[in-house]
Each structure stands twice: as C-alpha cells, then as structure tokens.
Design a protein around this motif. Structure first.
Motif, short mmCIF file in Angstrom:
data_model
loop_
_atom_site.label_atom_id
_atom_site.label_comp_id
_atom_site.label_asym_id
_atom_site.label_seq_id
_atom_site.Cartn_x
_atom_site.Cartn_y
_atom_site.Cartn_z
N UNK A 30 -3.66 4.88 2.39
CA UNK A 30 -2.66 5.02 1.34
C UNK A 30 -3.28 5.22 -0.05
N UNK A 31 -4.51 4.75 -0.24
CA UNK A 31 -5.10 4.65 -1.57
C UNK A 31 -6.18 5.71 -1.77
N UNK A 44 0.80 -1.23 0.00
CA UNK A 44 0.00 0.00 0.00
C UNK A 44 0.83 1.28 0.00
N UNK A 45 1.94 1.26 0.70
CA UNK A 45 2.77 2.47 0.77
C UNK A 45 3.47 2.79 -0.55
N UNK A 46 3.34 1.89 -1.53
CA UNK A 46 3.90 2.14 -2.87
C UNK A 46 2.98 3.03 -3.72
N UNK A 47 1.78 3.28 -3.26
CA UNK A 47 0.78 3.94 -4.11
C UNK A 47 1.29 5.28 -4.66
N UNK A 101 -4.59 2.38 -10.92
CA UNK A 101 -3.71 1.73 -9.96
C UNK A 101 -4.49 1.01 -8.87
N UNK A 102 -5.61 1.58 -8.43
CA UNK A 102 -6.41 0.94 -7.38
C UNK A 102 -6.84 -0.47 -7.79
N UNK A 151 -10.10 -1.51 1.70
CA UNK A 151 -10.67 -0.86 2.88
C UNK A 151 -9.66 -0.81 4.04
N UNK A 152 -8.87 -1.87 4.15
CA UNK A 152 -7.90 -1.95 5.24
C UNK A 152 -6.73 -1.00 5.05
N UNK A 153 -6.52 -0.57 3.80
CA UNK A 153 -5.36 0.27 3.49
C UNK A 153 -5.76 1.59 2.86
#
Length: 305
Positions: A211-212, A13-16, A35-36, A206-208
C-alpha cells in the motif's frame, strides 16, 4: 460546530492513496509532511484523523493527552482547518488545543494572537537539512573526516561489500533480524521507548508495503546485511527524507557509506536531504551536526491558553 460531514477513522494502510493528495496541497520541508512517517509512528501516537474533501486533521496522543499537528490542507485553508481543529478539541474532546511539530511557514500563515496562544520553539525536533550532492560525494574540507572514515571502510572491506536495493517482499525478515541485532548492540536508553516503537513502525511499513511508497537499501559485507536505510523522495521539493538509517556501530565508516550509497542509488536527483530531528539526544545531535547541515527546519508547539 457541526462535524457530521467529517470522516473519522484510525489510520490504515489502505488509506494511503486516499490521504496522499492532502499532502500535495501544501509542501513543507519537515519530515511530518511525509505520509509514510505518519504511518511509521501511528502506534506511538495512537493516530486517528478526521477529514473532509479539502482538509485533514490529526487526532493523536502524547502522555495520554490529546494533541494534533498542523492541518494538512492548502495554504489558503489553513486558518479554517486550524479553527476546526480547535473547535473539535474544545467541543468534542473537551480539551484545549495543542499543536505539535508545527513548521515555521504554518506558524507565520496562521499569525495567531499571542494573547490566546502560547507559541514555543522546540529545538529538539528541528529537522536537519543537507546539500544532497555533498552527501553523495563528501567533497570539501568540511567532510574531510567523513571521507577518511569512508576510505578506511573501503580499504578494510575491499571486495567484500556491496550495496543492494531492498524490497519488503524479499527482505522483510532479514531487515528485522538486522534491526533487532542493531538495537541490542546499541543498548539505547530512552525513557520514551522511541527506539522500540521505531522498530515496530518499520516492521509495520514492511508488512504493508503493498500500500505504501518508499525506498530501501542496504550494505552487505560477506553476504550479510550490516547497514540499512529507508526513505522517501519528494519530487516537487527535490528532497529525499531519510526516515531510517542503521548500521553496525562496530564497523568504521559504515554509517557514511550507507548514507552516501543510499542517496546515490535511490535518490540521484535529490538536491536536499532531510535527515529528521535528533529528539534531544546528545549523541544523535552530535552525529547529525557532523554531516554539516545547510540549515535546520524549525518547529513549534502551539498551545491554546
């Protein structure tokens, strides 16, 4: 070929924010250019990537075989990164190159030698693209049945329903409970278990969500969530891409209701709507055609001979 300067890793997720600029180098109207969507399906395809400053190459699996998608880069760099992908497959993975879900523009830009590659159109994965204003209004003869279903819903549930914009922080558990109930109601038969991976993918989004970047909305009846949608807006393309749309199948008119309301509230400026592909499922194809697409976005598979 020397791959030492490429960064290789699994999607996280932190790569978004790191990956998003690559997707602005070349715009296509396919859902794979969002990307999502790639985060949502990363576990299904066991997605990794390699990248340098100017291009991103996907490393994925289908049926335990390595595959990729079109490199994410500028138009003028597409042939270069295609060659890099081919070299990586041949030299590192010891496999012939297979590119899935290639958009028509990419195929035309690559202009590949048919003596060296098989290029096949894949109808099951064509995206359905619609006029956004038509889906916000359901106006015109072509949408007469949809409008009737919509009016029947409004009449039956007058004063009992409302649309709400949703956030992952407040609605995660509620959304997943609704989706699991929807899955049980539908009793889907898919040998590839894509419905299961889809729901797990939504849970991952939803959990991330910190970041998104995406939008969500739902229709409530008597205070209970009965329809849900999730999508992304591309400002340059003026296109909303609807990744998820689920509704209680027993409630007449609920699907057109969430379709309309989600666009009206979350994507009022959209001119086009991509509602993704039908995966070759007959019922889904019939449903997507019933919303009267203005065109289908073609996709291809490229196989190195």
């Amino acid at each position: 070929m020397n791959f030492e300067h490429f960064i290789k890793k699994e999607m996280e997720p932190q790569d978004y924010d790191i990956l998003l600029p690559y997707f602005k180098m070349r715009y296509s109207h396919t859902c794979e250019n969002i990307l999502v969507s790639n985060f949502m399906w990363k576990d299904y395809y066991h997605t990794h990537y390699i990248r340098d400053d100017h291009g991103l190459i996907w490393l994925m699996e289908v049926d335990d075989q390595p595959v990729t998608m079109v490199p994410v880069c500028a138009k003028e760099d597409l042939k270069h990164y295609f060659d890099v992908a081919e070299a990586y497959f041949n030299e590192v993975l010891h496999s012939k190159l297979t590119v899935c879900l290639a958009d028509k523009e990419a195929v035309e830009l690559l202009d590949l030698d048919h003596e060296k590659y098989d290029i096949l159109t894949v109808r099951d994965y064509y995206d359905y693209v619609y006029d956004a204003e038509k889906l916000r209004t359901f106006s015109g003869k072509a949408y007469h049945k949809k409008k009737n279903h919509l009016n029947a819903f409004k009449k039956a549930y007058e004063g009992r329903y409302e649309y709400r914009s949703l956030s992952c922080g407040c609605h995660h558990d509620e959304i997943m409970a609704f989706l699991r109930k929807w899955e049980a109601q539908r009793d889907l038969e898919d040998p590839f278990h894509r419905d299961e991976y889809e729901l797990n993918g939504i849970d991952y989004l939803l959990s991330n969500c910190g970041y998104l970047d995406y939008k969500m909305g739902g229709i409530y009846i008597d205070g209970e969530l009965q329809a849900f949608s999730l999508g992304v807006y591309g400002k340059v393309e003026k296109m909303a891409v609807i990744h998820v749309e689920k509704a209680n199948p027993d409630i007449r008119g609920l699907y057109p209701m969430i379709c309309q309301q989600f666009l009206c509230h979350e994507f009022p400026d959209a001119e086009l709507v991509n509602r993704e592909d039908d995966m070759g499922l007959e019922g889904l194809r019939k449903s997507k055609m019933s919303y009267n697409p203005i065109y289908l976005e073609e996709k291809y598979e490229i196989r190195q001979k």
